[in-house]
Design an enzyme around this catalytic site. Structure first.
Site, PDB file in Angstrom:
ATOM      1  N   LYS A  87       0.848  -1.204  -0.012  1.00 18.60           N
ATOM      2  CA  LYS A  87      -0.110  -0.076  -0.004  1.00 18.60           C
ATOM      3  C   LYS A  87       0.935   1.112  -0.096  1.00 18.60           C
ATOM      4  O   LYS A  87       1.852   1.301   0.898  1.00 18.60           O
ATOM      5  CB  LYS A  87      -0.873  -0.162   1.175  1.00 18.60           C
ATOM      6  CG  LYS A  87      -2.166   0.693   1.166  1.00 18.60           C
ATOM      7  CD  LYS A  87      -3.035   0.255   2.271  1.00 18.60           C
ATOM      8  CE  LYS A  87      -4.326   1.115   2.354  1.00 18.60           C
ATOM      9  NZ  LYS A  87      -4.889   0.865   3.787  1.00 18.60           N
TER      10      LYS A  87
HETATM   11  O1  G3P Z   1      -7.610   1.887   5.246  1.00 17.04           O
HETATM   12  C1  G3P Z   1      -8.172   3.381   4.871  1.00 17.04           C
HETATM   13  C2  G3P Z   1      -9.588   3.571   5.263  1.00 17.04           C
HETATM   14  O2  G3P Z   1     -10.366   2.547   4.936  1.00 17.04           O
HETATM   15  C3  G3P Z   1      -9.762   4.291   6.530  1.00 17.04           C
HETATM   16  O3  G3P Z   1     -11.002   4.277   6.869  1.00 17.04           O
HETATM   17  O4  G3P Z   1     -12.518   4.869   8.535  1.00 17.04           O
HETATM   18  O5  G3P Z   1     -10.342   5.548   9.159  1.00 17.04           O
HETATM   19  O6  G3P Z   1     -11.402   6.878   7.337  1.00 17.04           O
HETATM   20  P1  G3P Z   1     -11.556   5.547   7.992  1.00 17.04           P
END
Ligand code: G3P
Length: 218
Positions: A87
């Site tokens: 990633k």
């Molecule tokens: O892994 C990246 C993403 O899915 C993060 O989600 O909820 O932290 O904005 P969030």
């Protein structure tokens, strides 16, 4: 649409895998920190433990932000297991590294995508997955799902091999609307996947079926 779980918690990954609908896992440094995983060896062992649960597709995020550092870290992560997808953040050196990885047989997921332009760049650099963050755009009163639709439409016009991986999916409607748009993959917490199970008519219907069966058999 493929389902990835967005967590570094082994119990949650096992639970989603046992449900039989899991296609992969995404992690990020915040999710690793949440599980208290620190130090290079522990991080590598944790990724290996995740890979041992799922069939494929474990996104492991690099910490380096310069080209040489991203390449070194990505190559090292990719050696943990064939299931690892490196990633890489959407930054200048990240784009260069995506091109390097795609030319060297290492799968990538370009993260922190917040615009269609960034998604085009990632696809041109050969990313296998592009991760637009729906919830974080919604958080700042911007249309997260609108961005997903825009990227799906753009990718449809060309021969890009890059799959749209909707990230920062916060609730079941995000997931369902992604499916309506033909998104390739959605990554979300376990609660969003299990949230799809629920409907009050299912619960009341089953209760009635079981009660009638009992009455009929007593
Ligand atoms: O892994 C990246 C993403 O899915 C993060 O989600 O909820 O932290 O904005 P969030």
């Amino acid at each position: 649409m493929k389902f990835f779980i967005d967590t570094a918690n082994l119990d949650e990954i096992k639970e989603a895998h046992d449900l039989g609908v899991l296609d992969g896992v995404t992690t990020n440094p915040s999710l690793m920190a949440k599980e208290g995983i620190k130090g290079e060896d522990n991080v590598r062992n944790h990724y290996k433990a995740i890979c041992d649960i799922v069939d494929d597709n474990v996104s492991a995020e690099v910490i380096a932000t310069d080209f040489d550092g991203i390449v070194k870290e990505g190559e090292s992560l990719a050696k943990i297991d064939d299931k690892i997808v490196v990633k890489v953040p959407m930054i200048r050196d990240g784009v260069k590294a995506l091109k390097y990885f795609s030319s060297n047989g290492i799968r990538t997921n370009c993260t922190l995508i917040f615009s269609a332009g960034q998604a085009i760049l990632a696809a041109k650099a050969g990313a296998n997955y592009v991760s637009p963050f729906i919830g974080r755009l919604d958080d700042i009163a911007t249309d997260g799902l609108g961005l997903i639709e825009q990227i799906v439409n753009i990718y449809d016009q060309y021969d890009y091999q890059t799959e749209v991986l909707a990230a920062s999916v916060r609730h079941t409607m995000h997931l369902i609307q992604c499916a309506e748009m033909g998104v390739d993959v959605a990554t979300c917490p376990l609660s969003v996947i299990t949230g799809l199970l629920r409907h009050p008519l299912t619960d009341s219907g089953l209760e009635k079926f079981l009660a009638d069966h009992k009455k009929n058999n007593s």
